[in-house]
Design an enzyme around this catalytic site. Structure first.
Site, short mmCIF file in Angstrom:
data_model
loop_
_atom_site.label_atom_id
_atom_site.label_comp_id
_atom_site.label_asym_id
_atom_site.label_seq_id
_atom_site.Cartn_x
_atom_site.Cartn_y
_atom_site.Cartn_z
N ASP A 1 0.78 -1.22 0.00
CA ASP A 1 0.00 0.00 0.00
C ASP A 1 0.82 1.29 0.00
N CYS B 1 -17.92 -5.25 -15.66
CA CYS B 1 -18.90 -4.30 -15.15
C CYS B 1 -20.09 -4.18 -16.11
N CYS C 1 -23.63 -2.06 -15.86
CA CYS C 1 -23.97 -1.77 -14.46
C CYS C 1 -23.42 -0.39 -14.05
N CYS D 1 -23.06 6.13 -4.76
CA CYS D 1 -22.08 6.97 -4.05
C CYS D 1 -22.76 8.25 -3.56
N CYS E 1 -14.60 12.09 -1.93
CA CYS E 1 -14.80 10.72 -1.42
C CYS E 1 -14.79 10.69 0.12
N CYS F 1 -19.58 1.82 -2.29
CA CYS F 1 -19.45 1.42 -3.70
C CYS F 1 -19.03 -0.03 -3.85
N CYS G 1 -21.97 -3.60 -5.05
CA CYS G 1 -21.45 -4.25 -6.25
C CYS G 1 -21.97 -5.70 -6.34
C1 B12 Z 1 -4.69 6.96 -2.70
C2 B12 Z 1 -5.51 5.74 -2.35
C3 B12 Z 1 -6.83 5.95 -1.99
C4 B12 Z 1 -7.53 7.29 -2.18
C5 B12 Z 1 -7.87 7.45 -3.69
C6 B12 Z 1 -8.69 6.25 -4.23
C7 B12 Z 1 -8.43 5.93 -5.68
N1 B12 Z 1 -9.38 5.23 -6.26
O1 B12 Z 1 -7.40 6.25 -6.24
C8 B12 Z 1 -8.74 7.15 -1.23
C9 B12 Z 1 -8.35 7.71 0.15
C10 B12 Z 1 -10.03 7.83 -1.66
C11 B12 Z 1 -8.83 5.64 -1.13
C12 B12 Z 1 -9.99 4.98 -0.76
C13 B12 Z 1 -10.09 3.61 -0.66
N2 B12 Z 1 -9.11 2.70 -0.73
CO1 B12 Z 1 -7.35 3.16 -1.27
N3 B12 Z 1 -5.55 3.40 -1.97
C14 B12 Z 1 -4.94 4.45 -2.38
C15 B12 Z 1 -3.52 4.08 -2.86
C16 B12 Z 1 -2.53 4.43 -1.75
C17 B12 Z 1 -3.09 4.72 -4.18
C18 B12 Z 1 -4.15 4.61 -5.28
C19 B12 Z 1 -3.80 5.45 -6.47
O2 B12 Z 1 -2.68 5.42 -6.94
N4 B12 Z 1 -4.78 6.21 -6.95
C20 B12 Z 1 -4.64 6.97 -8.15
C21 B12 Z 1 -5.51 6.33 -9.21
C22 B12 Z 1 -5.34 7.02 -10.55
O3 B12 Z 1 -5.05 5.02 -9.30
P1 B12 Z 1 -6.00 3.74 -9.46
O4 B12 Z 1 -7.41 4.06 -9.12
O5 B12 Z 1 -5.37 2.58 -8.78
O6 B12 Z 1 -5.92 3.61 -11.04
C23 B12 Z 1 -4.77 3.14 -11.69
C24 B12 Z 1 -4.98 1.76 -12.27
O7 B12 Z 1 -5.85 1.01 -11.52
C25 B12 Z 1 -5.40 2.03 -13.68
N5 B12 Z 1 -6.83 2.06 -13.94
C26 B12 Z 1 -7.79 2.72 -13.29
N6 B12 Z 1 -8.97 2.54 -13.87
C27 B12 Z 1 -8.75 1.74 -14.93
C28 B12 Z 1 -9.66 1.26 -15.86
C29 B12 Z 1 -9.17 0.47 -16.91
C30 B12 Z 1 -10.14 -0.03 -17.89
C31 B12 Z 1 -7.77 0.17 -16.98
C32 B12 Z 1 -7.24 -0.64 -18.09
C33 B12 Z 1 -6.89 0.65 -16.01
C34 B12 Z 1 -7.39 1.44 -14.99
O8 B12 Z 1 -4.87 3.28 -14.01
C35 B12 Z 1 -4.57 4.05 -12.86
C36 B12 Z 1 -3.17 4.60 -12.97
O9 B12 Z 1 -2.22 3.63 -12.75
C37 B12 Z 1 -3.67 2.52 -3.06
C38 B12 Z 1 -2.40 1.72 -2.80
C39 B12 Z 1 -1.41 1.83 -3.96
N7 B12 Z 1 -0.16 2.04 -3.62
O10 B12 Z 1 -1.79 1.71 -5.12
C40 B12 Z 1 -4.81 2.17 -2.07
C41 B12 Z 1 -5.83 1.10 -2.49
C42 B12 Z 1 -6.23 1.38 -3.92
N8 B12 Z 1 -7.01 1.34 -1.59
C43 B12 Z 1 -7.59 0.30 -1.24
C44 B12 Z 1 -8.77 0.30 -0.46
C45 B12 Z 1 -9.18 -1.01 0.19
C46 B12 Z 1 -9.52 1.48 -0.32
C47 B12 Z 1 -10.94 1.61 0.27
C48 B12 Z 1 -11.88 0.45 -0.01
C49 B12 Z 1 -10.82 1.85 1.80
C50 B12 Z 1 -12.15 2.17 2.47
N9 B12 Z 1 -12.98 1.18 2.79
O11 B12 Z 1 -12.44 3.31 2.72
C51 B12 Z 1 -11.41 2.92 -0.42
C52 B12 Z 1 -12.06 2.62 -1.78
C53 B12 Z 1 -12.48 3.86 -2.49
C54 B12 Z 1 -12.49 3.63 -4.00
N10 B12 Z 1 -13.65 3.38 -4.56
O12 B12 Z 1 -11.39 3.66 -4.61
C55 B12 Z 1 -6.97 -0.97 -1.81
C56 B12 Z 1 -7.84 -1.48 -2.97
C57 B12 Z 1 -7.97 -3.00 -3.04
C58 B12 Z 1 -8.82 -3.40 -4.23
N11 B12 Z 1 -9.43 -4.58 -4.15
O13 B12 Z 1 -8.94 -2.69 -5.20
C59 B12 Z 1 -5.53 -0.43 -2.23
C60 B12 Z 1 -4.93 -1.11 -3.45
C61 B12 Z 1 -4.62 -0.61 -0.99
C62 B12 Z 1 -4.15 -2.05 -0.83
N12 B12 Z 1 -2.84 -2.26 -0.78
O14 B12 Z 1 -4.91 -2.97 -0.76
N13 B12 Z 1 -7.67 5.03 -1.47
S1 SF4 Z 2 -21.19 -1.88 -8.93
FE1 SF4 Z 2 -19.49 -3.29 -9.38
S2 SF4 Z 2 -20.07 -4.28 -11.33
FE2 SF4 Z 2 -21.36 -2.47 -11.10
S3 SF4 Z 2 -20.25 -0.86 -12.22
FE3 SF4 Z 2 -19.66 -0.70 -10.07
S4 SF4 Z 2 -17.79 -1.89 -9.91
FE4 SF4 Z 2 -18.78 -2.50 -11.83
S1 SF4 Z 3 -15.77 5.05 -1.01
FE1 SF4 Z 3 -16.99 4.80 -2.89
S2 SF4 Z 3 -19.15 5.19 -2.29
FE2 SF4 Z 3 -17.83 5.95 -0.64
S3 SF4 Z 3 -17.64 8.13 -1.13
FE3 SF4 Z 3 -15.81 7.08 -1.99
S4 SF4 Z 3 -16.39 6.58 -4.09
FE4 SF4 Z 3 -18.28 7.13 -3.02
#
Ligand code: B12
Ligand code: SF4
Ligand code: SF4
Length: 361
Positions: free
Chosen positions: A136, A194, A197, A204, A228, A258, A262
């Site tokens: 992480d 997805c 859906c 959210c 968020c 969210c 799902c």
């Molecule tokens: C910053 C961060 C957050 C931030 C920003 C969230 C976000 N979505 O980026 C905040 C504080 C909001 C957050 C919340 C949560 N987080 Co967080 N977070 C991180 C962290 C440290 C960095 C993520 C990051 O780089 N974000 C920037 C965006 C641009 O990156 P990304 O969404 O991952 O997208 C990348 C790829 O996935 C890809 N991508 C994205 N979309 C798509 C779509 C397609 C089609 C393709 C091909 C590629 C692609 O491109 C992006 C650039 O590389 C990671 C750990 C890590 N080092 O990666 C944990 C991590 C993502 N978090 C995690 C978790 C568990 C959560 C929460 C569930 C915690 C909670 N219950 O509150 C929530 C979920 C919220 C959500 N819906 O994302 C887990 C996710 C596990 C999983 N199964 O996905 C991680 C991986 C930590 C871990 N080691 O397990 N988080």
């Molecule tokens: S609820 Fe789950 S299956 Fe539906 S769009 Fe969101 S991530 Fe995809």
């Molecule tokens: S964790 Fe998911 S449902 Fe909750 S505020 Fe962030 S994006 Fe919305």
């Protein structure tokens, strides 16, 4: 010289170390890195400086973390427990803590498992083996690599989803100097399931799932952290924007909505890891509002909740009390309104105001 290892063997070894999911990706720059920089440039990282400072560039190549890295073993560990989802829960007197934070801190649990795996690989491969454990906090695009390693697809809620296992798992990585056949050379990364859906987007409360902008058909989504609830309640220090406070409901640490909605989580399996069992499910807000700093530390010691810090946590409790709108919260809120911490005091005043004139004010 190091002995060769194949992905299948690594998967078996990872399973023996407690990981339900494992796969191998090549330790090369991710094709998603441009998305990351666009996301940062759009301001979606809010005040999370560890995502925007010099560490943003480190994410471009995993070899910035281990120069000799050739492969990345990506693992996933389930944390789901048999308790209700936040969307099935409606008790205004109690605090919602997100599912991953109910028990032991996953950083410690995943690291321990990866240390075990690292030890086994070191023994099997001999001299020349180099490795680095990441969970992480390392500047690494964890979901991108996990997708490439075949662990799942990235859903519209941006979580990594595995078809049989859902998304209630956390990720970790072991960067290794070994050359292995990456998962995606054997099988392509899992397809996006997805479809049409939009449940997560619709559910959210703060409309934080926004179009990502890369897909001309608008199928691509990302998180605007500045909206968020997870960001507000875990990462943001100081003031939570007033416009979003009422949508936070009873969340005091993180948000699961969210993922709760799902469909792929409907039959998600429960973890076998005892460390993730809840210490206390949905603790009463009134008790949380009265904890002293040492009590906070001992109550949440070894869980992810300490990341919010004492003042941030009390701030969140004040907001949840204001959203509950219960007269019995007046006294604890008056105590929080007298706090030395200006953010705690200000959020408690806001909450008291809502007790007087209702949620609309
Ligand atoms: C910053 C961060 C957050 C931030 C920003 C969230 C976000 N979505 O980026 C905040 C504080 C909001 C957050 C919340 C949560 N987080 Co967080 N977070 C991180 C962290 C440290 C960095 C993520 C990051 O780089 N974000 C920037 C965006 C641009 O990156 P990304 O969404 O991952 O997208 C990348 C790829 O996935 C890809 N991508 C994205 N979309 C798509 C779509 C397609 C089609 C393709 C091909 C590629 C692609 O491109 C992006 C650039 O590389 C990671 C750990 C890590 N080092 O990666 C944990 C991590 C993502 N978090 C995690 C978790 C568990 C959560 C929460 C569930 C915690 C909670 N219950 O509150 C929530 C979920 C919220 C959500 N819906 O994302 C887990 C996710 C596990 C999983 N199964 O996905 C991680 C991986 C930590 C871990 N080691 O397990 N988080
Ligand atoms: S609820 Fe789950 S299956 Fe539906 S769009 Fe969101 S991530 Fe995809
Ligand atoms: S964790 Fe998911 S449902 Fe909750 S505020 Fe962030 S994006 Fe919305």
């Amino acid at each position: 010289m190091t002995a060769a290892l194949d992905t299948g063997t690594v998967r078996q070894l990872a399973r023996a170390c407690g990981f339900e999911l494992a796969g191998v990706a090549a330790a090369v720059p991710s094709t998603d890195r441009a998305r990351y920089h666009e996301w940062v440039a759009a301001g979606f990282a809010g005040e999370m400086r560890y995502l925007t400072d010099r560490r943003a560039g480190v994410r471009d190549d995993p070899r910035n973390l281990l120069a000799s890295a050739q492969s990345m073993i990506c693992v996933g560990k389930l944390y789901q427990t048999p308790w209700p989802y936040s969307t099935q829960w409606n008790d205004r007197e109690r605090a919602w803590i997100s599912r991953y934070a109910w028990g032991a801190d996953y950083h410690d649990v995943v690291r321990r498992g990866l240390e075990q795996l690292d030890g086994v690989l070191r023994q099997r491969t001999g001299p020349g083996y180099e490795s680095k454990i990441c969970v992480d906090t390392a500047p690494l695009l964890e979901r991108s690599y996990a997708r490439m390693a075949g662990l799942g697809w990235i859903g519209k809620n941006t979580c990594l989803i595995n078809q049989p296992l859902g998304s209630w798992f956390v990720l970790g990585e072991l960067l290794v100097s070994l050359r292995m056949e990456p998962g995606y050379l054997l099988d392509p990364p899992p397809p996006d399931r997805c479809g049409t859906c939009t449940r997560c987007i619709d559910a959210c409360p703060t409309a934080a799932i926004v179009p990502g902008g890369r897909d001309p058909l608008g199928r691509d989504f990302t998180i605007d952290s500045r909206l968020c609830i997870s960001y507000f309640t875990i990462e943001l220090r100081g003031t939570v924007p007033e416009a979003q406070r009422s949508e936070i409901g009873s969340h005091v640490f993180g948000c699961d909505i969210c993922q709760d909605v799902c469909p792929w989580n409907r039959r998600a399996p429960v973890t076998a890891e005892p460390a993730f069992a809840p210490r206390e499910f949905a603790p009463p807000l009134e008790r949380l509002a009265a904890v002293t700093e040492p009590e906070f530390r001992s109550m949440f010691h070894g869980t992810p909740v300490t990341r919010a810090r004492y003042a941030g946590f009390l701030r969140n409790v004040a907001v949840a009390m204001g959203n509950a709108g219960l007269a019995k919260f007046r006294e604890p809120l008056e105590r929080l309104a007298a706090s030395q911490d200006t953010a705690v005091a200000e959020h408690a005043h806001w909450a008291l105001q809502r007790l007087i004139c209702g949620p609309g004010c």
